[in-house]
Design a protein around this motif. Structure first.
Motif, short mmCIF file in Angstrom:
data_model
loop_
_atom_site.label_atom_id
_atom_site.label_comp_id
_atom_site.label_asym_id
_atom_site.label_seq_id
_atom_site.Cartn_x
_atom_site.Cartn_y
_atom_site.Cartn_z
N ARG A 36 53.07 2.74 46.45
CA ARG A 36 53.88 2.87 47.68
C ARG A 36 54.57 3.78 47.78
NH1 ARG A 36 55.95 -1.59 51.88
NH2 ARG A 36 54.04 -1.95 51.78
N GLY A 37 54.73 5.10 48.24
CA GLY A 37 55.77 6.39 48.48
C GLY A 37 55.23 7.02 46.91
N ARG A 38 53.82 6.67 46.42
CA ARG A 38 54.11 7.82 45.37
C ARG A 38 54.13 9.24 45.54
NH1 ARG A 38 48.22 8.00 42.72
NH2 ARG A 38 48.14 8.65 44.93
N ASP A 39 53.66 9.62 46.73
CA ASP A 39 52.84 11.01 46.98
C ASP A 39 54.31 11.56 47.63
OD1 ASP A 39 50.14 10.63 46.42
OD2 ASP A 39 49.75 10.40 48.51
N PHE A 40 55.00 10.86 48.09
CA PHE A 40 56.46 11.43 49.21
C PHE A 40 57.10 11.34 47.98
CE2 PHE A 40 61.03 10.40 50.35
CZ PHE A 40 60.85 11.41 50.84
N LEU A 41 57.43 10.65 46.67
CA LEU A 41 57.97 10.93 45.59
C LEU A 41 57.73 11.86 44.48
CD1 LEU A 41 58.76 7.23 43.94
CD2 LEU A 41 60.24 8.72 45.14
N GLY A 54 56.74 14.64 45.73
CA GLY A 54 56.68 15.95 46.69
C GLY A 54 58.07 16.08 46.30
N LEU A 55 58.70 15.18 46.31
CA LEU A 55 60.31 15.90 46.08
C LEU A 55 60.60 16.37 44.84
CD1 LEU A 55 62.36 12.54 47.40
CD2 LEU A 55 62.03 14.30 48.73
#
Length: 297
Positions: A123-128, A130-131
């Motif tokens: 969960r949150g792989r793509d968001f992290l 992107g950061l």
């Protein structure tokens, strides 16, 4: 009695003599001339720097300049190494130690993060990720003051850890290795799952040996960046014994560039040597990595 051909049989076509047209040889010749010319242009500054490091100091700025010295003053290198005012070998060792530690740390951390972002689902792989990519757009000079405050709060000012810890990973390295991990065949991971391999074993024993080209490229970039770091030592270090090689070269230049130009270029030539050795060493791993990534059907 001569053999005759049936109606269904056709004579074998006569193979034409293999060869190349004159245009092919002309094109190859022009290409070689261009490549040799580009190579000479690239190597000319390095050759001039080496020749100037062997000149007599009073002839460093002769006009018109001589491309090759008439007398070779090898003592310029000895003067740089044995200078009592500048502990050149100590600075050399400080830079080499920091560069090797930073390179090894980035190869480990970036490869682990690249494997996680490229092959694992969480969960949150793509968001992290992107950061991480967004951090590439932040200039390094913007983070100097926050980095100094953080290092000061950790009481690491005037230690080599102040140069090592902020560089143990990089967003560029994570992005590079993530792309390389994603390019590897999915069948490798499926086979590892069937054999009961854990995520770490899949990363360490199966996929990591296949990332030779990417690891070599990241290693070269990281080593060069750490070896040529000039602002970091000026910002975080205070004691003379802790300074790195770029500080030594700047000290050789003297106030307003009034130092011995031949000795300065001799010091620069000494600083280039580890980079060339590291690059030649990494080239072998690039070739090996490219060969082992070829998958047989």
């Amino acid at each position: 009695m001569a053999a005759t051909l049936s109606n269904n049989e056709k004579p074998a076509p006569v193979r034409q003599r293999e060869g190349h047209s004159p245009w092919h040889y002309l094109r190859e010749s022009v290409l070689w001339v261009l490549l040799v010319g580009i190579a000479l242009i690239e190597i000319a500054p390095l050759t001039w720097m080496f020749s100037t490091s062997l000149r007599d100091p009073k002839n460093s700025f002769d006009l018109p300049p001589d491309f090759w010295p008439t007398a070779f003053h090898w003592q310029n290198y000895l003067t740089v190494i044995t200078s009592p005012d500048i502990q050149f070998l100590l600075f050399f060792w400080n830079s080499l130690k920091i560069a090797l530690i930073v390179t090894a740390a980035q190869l480990l951390t970036c490869s682990m993060a690249g494997f996680a972002f490229g092959r694992l689902q969480f969960r949150g792989r793509d968001f992290l990720f992107g950061l991480f990519l967004a951090s590439l757009m932040v200039p390094a000079t913007v983070t100097l003051i926050p980095s100094f405050i953080l290092i000061k709060e950790m009481e690491l000012i005037n230690t080599h850890w102040a140069l090592i810890l902020p560089s143990i990973t990089s967003a560029f390295g994570v992005f590079l290795l993530r792309q390389h991990f994603k390019s590897l065949p999915e069948e490798l991971i499926n086979a590892a799952k069937i054999d009961g391999a854990t995520y770490f074993r899949t990363y360490w024993q199966i996929l990591l040996p296949l990332t030779g080209p990417a690891l070599s490229a990241l290693g070269i970039f990281t080593f060069l960046g750490s070896w040529n770091n000039f602002v970091g030592p000026l910002l975080f270090l205070r004691d003379w014994d802790l300074y790195t090689f770029p500080i030594a070269i700047a000290t050789l230049r003297g106030y307003m560039g009034s130092g011995n130009q031949s000795e300065v270029l001799a010091g620069i030539m000494i600083s280039i040597f580890p980079i060339l050795v590291f690059f030649l060493f990494a080239q072998r791993w690039i070739v090996q990595g490219a060969s082992i990534t070829g998958m047989k059907g």
